[in-house]
Design a protein around this motif. Structure first.
Motif, PDB file in Angstrom:
ATOM      1  N   LEU A 271      24.000  -7.614  52.336  1.00 26.02           N
ATOM      2  CA  LEU A 271      24.605  -8.375  53.427  1.00 26.02           C
ATOM      3  C   LEU A 271      23.607  -9.342  54.051  1.00 26.02           C
ATOM      4  CD1 LEU A 271      26.568  -5.468  55.162  1.00 26.02           C
ATOM      5  CD2 LEU A 271      27.376  -7.050  53.417  1.00 26.02           C
ATOM      6  N   ASP A 272      24.133 -10.276  54.834  1.00 27.10           N
ATOM      7  CA  ASP A 272      23.280 -11.255  55.507  1.00 27.10           C
ATOM      8  C   ASP A 272      23.523 -11.294  57.004  1.00 27.10           C
ATOM      9  OD1 ASP A 272      25.770 -12.374  55.571  1.00 27.10           O
ATOM     10  OD2 ASP A 272      25.160 -14.359  54.871  1.00 27.10           O
ATOM     11  N   ASP A 273      24.095 -10.241  57.569  1.00 24.91           N
ATOM     12  CA  ASP A 273      24.369 -10.242  59.007  1.00 24.91           C
ATOM     13  C   ASP A 273      23.132  -9.831  59.795  1.00 24.91           C
ATOM     14  OD1 ASP A 273      24.473  -7.713  57.966  1.00 24.91           O
ATOM     15  OD2 ASP A 273      26.183  -7.046  59.139  1.00 24.91           O
ATOM     16  N   THR A 274      23.117 -10.212  61.067  1.00 29.87           N
ATOM     17  CA  THR A 274      22.011  -9.906  61.972  1.00 29.87           C
ATOM     18  C   THR A 274      22.581  -9.285  63.239  1.00 29.87           C
ATOM     19  OG1 THR A 274      20.733 -11.777  61.125  1.00 29.87           O
ATOM     20  CG2 THR A 274      20.036 -10.846  63.213  1.00 29.87           C
ATOM     21  N   TRP A 275      21.978  -8.198  63.672  1.00 33.20           N
ATOM     22  CA  TRP A 275      22.446  -7.476  64.855  1.00 33.20           C
ATOM     23  C   TRP A 275      21.291  -7.282  65.822  1.00 33.20           C
ATOM     24  CZ3 TRP A 275      27.501  -5.346  65.448  1.00 33.20           C
ATOM     25  CH2 TRP A 275      28.346  -5.567  64.361  1.00 33.20           C
ATOM     26  N   MET A 276      21.636  -7.196  67.103  1.00 29.88           N
ATOM     27  CA  MET A 276      20.642  -6.935  68.140  1.00 29.88           C
ATOM     28  C   MET A 276      20.976  -5.627  68.840  1.00 29.88           C
ATOM     29  SD  MET A 276      19.225  -9.380  71.188  1.00 29.88           S
ATOM     30  CE  MET A 276      20.841  -9.722  71.876  1.00 29.88           C
ATOM     31  N   TYR A 277      19.964  -4.783  68.988  1.00 28.89           N
ATOM     32  CA  TYR A 277      20.158  -3.482  69.621  1.00 28.89           C
ATOM     33  C   TYR A 277      19.566  -3.492  71.019  1.00 28.89           C
ATOM     34  CZ  TYR A 277      20.090   1.574  70.336  1.00 28.89           C
ATOM     35  OH  TYR A 277      20.297   2.842  70.837  1.00 28.89           O
ATOM     36  N   ASP A 278      20.353  -3.070  71.980  1.00 28.55           N
ATOM     37  CA  ASP A 278      19.914  -2.960  73.363  1.00 28.55           C
ATOM     38  C   ASP A 278      19.463  -1.519  73.581  1.00 28.55           C
ATOM     39  OD1 ASP A 278      19.607  -2.721  76.089  1.00 28.55           O
ATOM     40  OD2 ASP A 278      21.366  -3.911  76.586  1.00 28.55           O
ATOM     41  N   PHE A 279      18.142  -1.308  73.670  1.00 24.57           N
ATOM     42  CA  PHE A 279      17.625   0.043  73.840  1.00 24.57           C
ATOM     43  C   PHE A 279      18.111   0.675  75.135  1.00 24.57           C
ATOM     44  CE2 PHE A 279      14.447  -1.545  70.817  1.00 24.57           C
ATOM     45  CZ  PHE A 279      14.343  -0.469  69.955  1.00 24.57           C
ATOM     46  N   SER A 280      18.251  -0.145  76.162  1.00 19.36           N
ATOM     47  CA  SER A 280      18.639   0.401  77.456  1.00 19.36           C
ATOM     48  C   SER A 280      20.053   0.950  77.443  1.00 19.36           C
ATOM     49  CB  SER A 280      18.504  -0.673  78.539  1.00 19.36           C
ATOM     50  OG  SER A 280      19.322  -1.783  78.234  1.00 19.36           O
ATOM     51  N   ALA A 281      20.987   0.220  76.808  1.00 25.14           N
ATOM     52  CA  ALA A 281      22.383   0.648  76.772  1.00 25.14           C
ATOM     53  C   ALA A 281      22.727   1.422  75.506  1.00 25.14           C
ATOM     54  CB  ALA A 281      23.305  -0.567  76.878  1.00 25.14           C
ATOM     55  N   GLN A 282      21.812   1.418  74.521  1.00 25.70           N
ATOM     56  CA  GLN A 282      22.040   2.053  73.226  1.00 25.70           C
ATOM     57  C   GLN A 282      23.314   1.490  72.572  1.00 25.70           C
ATOM     58  OE1 GLN A 282      21.781   6.328  73.444  1.00 25.70           O
ATOM     59  NE2 GLN A 282      19.786   6.285  74.453  1.00 25.70           N
TER      60      GLN A 282
ATOM     61  N   PHE B  92      24.147  -1.128  86.545  1.00 23.52           N
ATOM     62  CA  PHE B  92      24.442  -1.746  85.248  1.00 23.52           C
ATOM     63  C   PHE B  92      23.596  -2.983  85.065  1.00 23.52           C
ATOM     64  CE2 PHE B  92      26.620  -5.123  82.878  1.00 23.52           C
ATOM     65  CZ  PHE B  92      26.660  -4.521  81.620  1.00 23.52           C
ATOM     66  N   GLY B  93      23.078  -3.148  83.831  1.00 22.75           N
ATOM     67  CA  GLY B  93      22.410  -4.379  83.445  1.00 22.75           C
ATOM     68  C   GLY B  93      21.068  -4.581  84.108  1.00 22.75           C
ATOM     69  N   GLY B  94      20.628  -5.833  84.118  1.00 23.43           N
ATOM     70  CA  GLY B  94      19.339  -6.194  84.682  1.00 23.43           C
ATOM     71  C   GLY B  94      18.473  -6.900  83.655  1.00 23.43           C
ATOM     72  N   MET B  95      17.235  -7.110  83.996  1.00 30.62           N
ATOM     73  CA  MET B  95      16.292  -7.788  83.111  1.00 30.62           C
ATOM     74  C   MET B  95      15.177  -6.828  82.745  1.00 30.62           C
ATOM     75  SD  MET B  95      14.212 -11.368  83.698  1.00 30.62           S
ATOM     76  CE  MET B  95      15.729 -12.284  83.912  1.00 30.62           C
ATOM     77  N   LEU B  96      14.931  -6.674  81.439  1.00 28.29           N
ATOM     78  CA  LEU B  96      13.912  -5.767  80.953  1.00 28.29           C
ATOM     79  C   LEU B  96      12.526  -6.382  81.110  1.00 28.29           C
ATOM     80  CD1 LEU B  96      15.761  -4.631  77.721  1.00 28.29           C
ATOM     81  CD2 LEU B  96      15.559  -3.358  79.858  1.00 28.29           C
ATOM     82  N   ALA B  97      11.508  -5.573  80.818  1.00 23.97           N
ATOM     83  CA  ALA B  97      10.134  -6.026  80.994  1.00 23.97           C
ATOM     84  C   ALA B  97       9.797  -7.207  80.108  1.00 23.97           C
ATOM     85  CB  ALA B  97       9.175  -4.864  80.716  1.00 23.97           C
ATOM     86  N   ASP B  98      10.493  -7.352  78.966  1.00 17.78           N
ATOM     87  CA  ASP B  98      10.224  -8.473  78.068  1.00 17.78           C
ATOM     88  C   ASP B  98      11.037  -9.711  78.411  1.00 17.78           C
ATOM     89  OD1 ASP B  98      12.721  -7.644  77.315  1.00 17.78           O
ATOM     90  OD2 ASP B  98      12.181  -7.093  75.268  1.00 17.78           O
ATOM     91  N   GLY B  99      11.767  -9.677  79.538  1.00 13.40           N
ATOM     92  CA  GLY B  99      12.544 -10.831  79.979  1.00 13.40           C
ATOM     93  C   GLY B  99      13.941 -10.898  79.415  1.00 13.40           C
ATOM     94  N   LEU B 100      14.297  -9.987  78.508  1.00 11.27           N
ATOM     95  CA  LEU B 100      15.632  -9.990  77.924  1.00 11.27           C
ATOM     96  C   LEU B 100      16.602  -9.215  78.811  1.00 11.27           C
ATOM     97  CD1 LEU B 100      14.750  -9.405  74.166  1.00 11.27           C
ATOM     98  CD2 LEU B 100      15.558 -11.520  75.224  1.00 11.27           C
ATOM     99  N   PRO B 101      17.899  -9.551  78.739  1.00 12.61           N
ATOM    100  CA  PRO B 101      18.882  -8.850  79.566  1.00 12.61           C
ATOM    101  C   PRO B 101      19.129  -7.435  79.057  1.00 12.61           C
ATOM    102  CG  PRO B 101      19.977 -10.399  78.119  1.00 12.61           C
ATOM    103  CD  PRO B 101      18.509 -10.644  77.959  1.00 12.61           C
ATOM    104  N   SER B 102      19.603  -6.580  79.946  1.00 10.56           N
ATOM    105  CA  SER B 102      19.864  -5.180  79.621  1.00 10.56           C
ATOM    106  C   SER B 102      21.358  -4.891  79.734  1.00 10.56           C
ATOM    107  CB  SER B 102      19.087  -4.269  80.586  1.00 10.56           C
ATOM    108  OG  SER B 102      19.527  -2.933  80.496  1.00 10.56           O
ATOM    109  N   GLY B 103      21.808  -3.890  78.983  1.00  9.20           N
ATOM    110  CA  GLY B 103      23.181  -3.414  79.098  1.00  9.20           C
ATOM    111  C   GLY B 103      23.219  -1.959  79.523  1.00  9.20           C
ATOM    112  N   TYR B 104      22.139  -1.492  80.137  1.00  7.64           N
ATOM    113  CA  TYR B 104      21.993  -0.084  80.511  1.00  7.64           C
ATOM    114  C   TYR B 104      22.902   0.294  81.686  1.00  7.64           C
ATOM    115  CZ  TYR B 104      19.707   3.982  82.641  1.00  7.64           C
ATOM    116  OH  TYR B 104      19.437   5.214  83.198  1.00  7.64           O
ATOM    117  N   VAL B 105      23.557   1.440  81.562  1.00  5.41           N
ATOM    118  CA  VAL B 105      24.344   2.012  82.650  1.00  5.41           C
ATOM    119  C   VAL B 105      23.646   3.286  83.102  1.00  5.41           C
ATOM    120  CG1 VAL B 105      26.572   2.911  83.386  1.00  5.41           C
ATOM    121  CG2 VAL B 105      26.477   1.087  81.686  1.00  5.41           C
ATOM    122  N   GLY B 106      23.309   3.364  84.372  1.00  4.79           N
ATOM    123  CA  GLY B 106      22.611   4.529  84.896  1.00  4.79           C
ATOM    124  C   GLY B 106      23.310   5.094  86.112  1.00  4.79           C
ATOM    125  N   SER B 107      23.116   6.387  86.335  1.00  2.00           N
ATOM    126  CA  SER B 107      23.707   7.070  87.489  1.00  2.00           C
ATOM    127  C   SER B 107      22.603   7.819  88.229  1.00  2.00           C
ATOM    128  CB  SER B 107      24.790   8.048  87.019  1.00  2.00           C
ATOM    129  OG  SER B 107      25.310   8.787  88.105  1.00  2.00           O
TER     130      SER B 107
END
Length: 562
Positions: free
Chosen positions: A18-29, A318-333
């Motif tokens: 395949l030739d697809d590309t995916w990005m994984y958000d560690f914060s939101a998994q 929800f969300g925010g900006m990670l240490a590397d400047g990229l956006p986050s999709g993390y949900v925390g309680s």
């Protein structure tokens, strides 16, 4: 964030590359697909036009990718195979490599090299990155001979590849006969310990000369790899038990610790020989130890949070900006009794973002997320709902096929980093970053320009509709990153809302330009109580002590400068 590009899957029980590309958000998994438009025209705010993605990598597997500062470099890999025969994307015998970048748009760019020497095309090799900007390629399976390789190559990646940078491949092979060296191999991994400029190579498969494959569990180091005239290979004999032999595993370096996880064991193909263990190797003590995996929630800035009114101290983020400047999709309680815990909703999910709004519908136990800024940079106007009991996301308005409806035309549009606060059965928002298209002089294309706004909007949680608040001509100037607070009744103000500080954005379009938004120190207040029934009645009258004036509300007026 992590990107994963190209791989093998099964189609009609036959392998397909395949030739697809995916990005994984560690914060939101969560994973998100990334798309690349060939011959994409990008126009900067200065009307500089760039044509990107003139050549895409195409499908491939057995390649390697390494992060290099703010870029990534992918090299090698085959495009298809039939039994033991591997085919490649092009006819070149030179290792083909592509730079990858998220900024200012998603793009691939071929590695430009000069010089007479270069590594040959291959798959199953390893790549490692030094903090000094050096990238090393070792081993793999040769395209030309189909045999395992044991050669070592490096380039200096400190030049920006998207600014016309050219690179020279250099050999990091010590002189022949100077020392023992690792057997040619593939499916191994390597890292660079930058403190001593030492390359570590671990495990992997090798051909045994009898049409068979053996698997290694050895570790080798190459000190001063960028100075081959003085470097030499050395095998490391650990002082402790070590992981079982393996190949095609994950390996990474943190500080002076090398981590190894999973891989293919010596038992052949199939799940029976796939490892799921994690080990770490201490470079300083020369010791291995099996490492128990544990979760840890990553930190972020510009997180949108809300607090439950009925549950004391309970907060959801929800969300925010990670240490590397990229956006986050993390949900925390968060609860005062238990601290923070990670929430992992199911189903489709909103893209990672920062500068957004998150609202709490307590009667329905749901979180509403809208607006924001994601990778691109791209402004957002979609609207999502998170059921906090079922832990499922639902797209209420957006462009995804799963969304219940398209985004309505009446609203603030695509917006990020506005001041916002809950207000009654909804929320208020003021200012923020928006965008517009500006024509480029003498050109057929236009540039996207980011601007600050001074508009005030309210969103109703029941109808999920936006209402523009007409506040008159006296109002805070356009700004971003300001704060808003609903303070309620204060003296004669029946429902006071404050906006504090923020930063101007206009300086980015001035001459000379600023490099960062310029901070503000003013405070503004608006009374959001309904307008008086009769024009002769005033909702608030001020005595002039603090230079206040009588106003007809709702209207903004300045309080003081801090």
């Amino acid at each position: 964030m992590m990107t994963c590009s190209c791989r093998i899957t099964l189609k009609n029980n036959s392998p397909k590359v395949l030739d697809d590309t995916w990005m994984y958000d560690f914060s939101a998994q969560t994973w998100s697909a990334m798309s690349f438009q060939q011959n994409f025209q990008y126009v900067s705010q200065d009307c500089v036009s760039t044509i990107g993605n003139t050549l895409l990598p195409g499908p491939r597997a057995g390649h390697s990718v390494v992060g290099a500062s703010s870029f990534a470099l992918m090299c090698g890999g085959f495009s298809s195979f039939n039994g033991s025969l591997h085919m490649y994307q092009n006819d070149s015998d030179i290792l083909d490599c592509f730079w990858f970048s998220l900024d200012p748009f998603l793009q691939w760019k071929p590695l430009k090299t000069v010089g007479q020497t270069a590594p040959t095309q291959r798959w199953g090799h390893s790549m490692a990155y030094s903090t000094l900007g050096i990238i090393v390629v070792f081993g793999g399976v040769s395209k030309a001979t189909q045999n395992a390789l044991g050669d070592c190559w490096f380039i200096d990646s400190s030049v920006n590849p998207f600014s016309g940078g050219q690179y020279v491949w250099k050999s990091c092979n010590p002189p022949p006969g100077k020392s023992l060296q690792p057997a040619p191999r593939f499916g191994h991994q390597s890292v660079i310990y930058s403190n001593s400029q030492t390359l570590y190579v671990y495990a992997g498969f090798a051909f045994n000369g009898l049409n068979g494959i053996v698997v290694h569990d050895d570790m080798w180091i190459l000190q001063n790899f960028n100075q081959p005239e003085v470097s030499q290979w050395k095998r490391i004999m650990a002082a402790t038990n070590k992981p079982a032999a393996r190949a095609f595993f994950s390996m990474w370096l943190e500080g002076f610790t090398i981590y190894v996880h999973g891989g293919q064991g010596p038992g052949g193909t199939g799940l029976s020989s796939v490892f799921s263990d994690t080990w770490h190797y201490n470079i300083l003590t020369n010791s291995w130890k099996q490492y128990p995996v544990s979760e840890a929630a990553p930190s972020a800035t510009q997180i949108a949070v809300f607090q439950s009114k009925s549950s004391s101290g309970h907060v959801v983020s929800f969300g925010g900006m990670l240490a590397d400047g990229l956006p986050s999709g993390y949900v925390g309680s968060f609860s005062p009794a238990d601290g923070w815990s990670k929430v992992l909703p199911s189903g489709n999910h909103p893209v990672a973002r920062s500068g957004h709004m998150a609202l709490y519908d307590e009667s329905a136990s749901k979180m509403i997320v809208t607006l924001g800024l994601t990778v691109g940079p791209e402004l957002l106007d979609d609207l999502w709902e998170l059921d906090l009991e079922l832990l499922t996301w639902t797209c209420l308005q957006g462009s995804q096929t799963s969304c219940r409806a398209a985004v309505t035309g009446h609203g603030p549009g695509k917006l990020a980093h506005a001041a916002s606060s809950s207000f009654g059965l909804g929320a208020l928002t003021f200012g923020g970053i928006t965008s517009t298209s500006a024509s480029c002089a003498g050109q057929s294309y236009a540039a996207q320009t980011f601007l600050a706004t001074s508009n005030t909007w309210m969103i109703d949680l029941e109808s999920l509709s936006w209402l523009r608040i007409n506040t008159g001509t006296l109002k805070p100037n356009a700004r971003v990153f300001s704060a808003m607070a609903v303070v309620g009744q204060v003296s004669t103000l029946k429902n006071a809302v404050l906006v504090l500080g923020g930063a101007t954005w206009d300086c980015f379009h001035a001459s000379p330009k600023c490099t960062v938004p310029q901070p503000l120190n003013d405070v503004w207040v608006i009374d959001m109580a309904r307008k008086e029934t009769f024009p002769g009645e005033m909702m608030a009258t001020f005595d002039g002590v603090d230079d206040f004036i009588s106003v007809q509300l709702p209207s903004w007026y300045p309080v003081f400068a801090i």
